[in-house]
Design an enzyme around this catalytic site. Sequence first.
Site, PDB file in Angstrom:
ATOM      1  N   SER A 135       0.904  -1.171   0.143  1.00  0.00           N
ATOM      2  CA  SER A 135       0.063  -0.044   0.058  1.00  0.00           C
ATOM      3  C   SER A 135       0.846   1.222  -0.046  1.00  0.00           C
ATOM      4  CB  SER A 135      -0.971  -0.133   1.126  1.00  0.00           C
ATOM      5  OG  SER A 135      -1.519   1.107   1.267  1.00  0.00           O
TER       6      SER A 135
ATOM      7  N   TYR B 214      -1.461  -0.443  10.163  1.00  0.00           N
ATOM      8  CA  TYR B 214      -1.223  -0.763   8.556  1.00  0.00           C
ATOM      9  C   TYR B 214      -0.106  -0.382   7.904  1.00  0.00           C
ATOM     10  CZ  TYR B 214      -3.741  -1.487   3.977  1.00  0.00           C
ATOM     11  OH  TYR B 214      -4.024  -1.778   2.805  1.00  0.00           O
TER      12      TYR B 214
END
Length: 251
Positions: free
Chosen positions: A142, A155
Amino acid sequence: MASDFSLAGRNALVTGSVRGLGLEMARGLARAGARVALNGRDPATLDRAVARLRGDGLDVTGAAFDVTDLDAARDAVTALGDIDILVNNVGHRDRRGVDALTPADLTRMLDVHLVSAYTLCQAVARDLVDRGRPGRIVNVSSVIGQLGRLGDIAYATAKAGLDGLTRGLAADLGPHRITVNAVAPGTFATEVNARLAEDPHWARWLESRTALGRWGRPEEIAGVVTFLAGDAASFITGQTLAVDGGMTTKF
């Protein structure tokens, strides 16, 4: 030239592929000629995704297992047999900051994003080496792994770790003709982001924050994954490629 982009005769496993970006990655690989195993935890949901792609005439099957059950993951690799392409797409979000995120919460995120990916990479790579076959591994990272975001520590940590894992595995597996790369999606209008995709505030933010000024469409992830899985990308390894509409390049 077209043969460089063909995946005919190859077997692929895409984890977390019953919806969203994972489903589009699986669709893209199958359209390029691969036989693709979709993965999800719920057999009923998985069956519907398989039926959906088969309805489009694509050669797909299902593999129901939880990637965090490491024994089940290894068993699935053995049961599927002869995997040439692995796409580690399973992810989970825990949007909390340092004031609320516990070490145990962080460990769970690392188990989902990092430990499970390593386990599958190891199992697939060992089989490829035993068979003397080249292979392709694509990890789904990501842009958050490169940028960071307020209140989203776990994350960002997990995806940054996945980028590092990609480079480390590329170095280890290169002598065996196995390439390992990652794609780092930006902001995509998936089912999970449906509410945000309808929010005018987010539309205005993306217009100013990204070079292309819009949400990504889920199908726009398929091309880069299919490219990295094929012969056209045979000299690319250890790279993390942002698919983000220019989010990481616009200051």
